[in-house]
Write an enzyme that holds these catalytic residues in place. Structure first.
Site, short mmCIF file in Angstrom:
data_model
loop_
_atom_site.label_atom_id
_atom_site.label_comp_id
_atom_site.label_asym_id
_atom_site.label_seq_id
_atom_site.Cartn_x
_atom_site.Cartn_y
_atom_site.Cartn_z
N ASP A 11 1.36 -1.30 0.21
CA ASP A 11 -0.19 0.25 0.22
C ASP A 11 0.42 0.94 -0.28
O ASP A 11 2.10 1.08 0.70
CB ASP A 11 -0.43 -0.31 1.63
CG ASP A 11 -1.55 1.01 1.91
OD1 ASP A 11 -2.80 1.78 0.52
OD2 ASP A 11 -1.28 1.56 2.54
N ASP A 13 -0.02 4.82 0.69
CA ASP A 13 -0.91 5.93 2.22
C ASP A 13 -0.11 5.08 3.48
O ASP A 13 -1.41 4.32 3.47
CB ASP A 13 -1.39 6.51 1.97
CG ASP A 13 -1.00 7.84 0.69
OD1 ASP A 13 -0.38 8.30 0.74
OD2 ASP A 13 -2.37 7.75 -0.57
#
Length: 216
Positions: A11, A13
């Site tokens: 991922d 953020d």
């Protein structure tokens, strides 16, 4: 604990970078522009979901495309204003990996993801963004697409996530999950391994893939 993998899926953020202050700033401005009350806004889960899914929870369907474009514009414009920073361990961990063994899998749009990654000097060879899928996290589609792009069996992939929605997506894809307690408390994260951030881990590249270990 050592985890053996052939591909690592990150991922963005909250995992590689932090843009929490920017997200909060831009979404609150956006909510004000669209007449959404603080109470309505607080009821919606923001982190780890696509902008389209969030906006659809708050506004009528006919307004969603325009509203999604507006919040994307606000976030892209905020990147140069200190809108993104590298999280501890990110640079060293990614530098230890072959470019064709890892991917970024984000709920952000490609335009926004590339703006944030470029700002901190991260250039993934493989990037799966919001517009690449029909169903975002917590559906497994984004992570399955990344595994396919890298040519790796999902069972041999490791997902690195900070958000419960992303961890659910990784598990649903049949992948090993590593949670980073950067935006949630460790007890809130259901994963095969939970660490503070990427600085807690080391990666050793072997002929058989990558060995991920917790630093002593």
């Amino acid at each position: 604990m050592t985890i053996h993998a052939q591909a690592l899926l990150f991922d963005n953020d909250g995992t590689l970078v932090s843009s929490l202050a920017s997200v909060d700033r831009c979404w609150r401005q956006w909510a004000g522009e669209y007449g959404i009350t603080a109470e309505e806004f607080e009821r919606v889960e923001l982190h780890g979901r696509t902008a389209a899914a969030i906006v659809a929870d708050l506004l009528p369907a006919e307004v969603v495309p325009e509203a999604v474009a507006r919040v994307e514009q606000l976030e892209v414009e905020d990147v140069p204003n200190g809108g993104v920073r590298l999280l501890p361990g990110t640079r060293d961990f990614l530098d230890s990996l072959p470019a064709d063994r890892w991917a970024v899998v984000t709920s952000a749009t490609r335009r926004l993801a590339e703006a944030r990654l470029d700002a901190v000097g991260i250039l993934p060879k493989t990037l799966v963004a919001a517009e690449d899928v029909t169903r975002g996290k917590p559906d497994p589609e984004p992570y399955l697409l990344a595994a396919r792009a890298l040519g790796v069996d999902p069972a041999r992939c490791v997902v690195f996530e900070d958000a419960p929605a992303g961890l659910r997506a990784g598990r649903a894809a049949g992948m090993t999950t590593v949670a980073l307690a950067t935006t949630h408390q460790a007890h809130e994260l259901d994963a095969d391994l939970v660490v503070t951030d990427l600085s807690a881990l080391s990666a050793l590249v072997t002929d058989g893939g990558v060995e991920i270990s917790v630093r002593p």
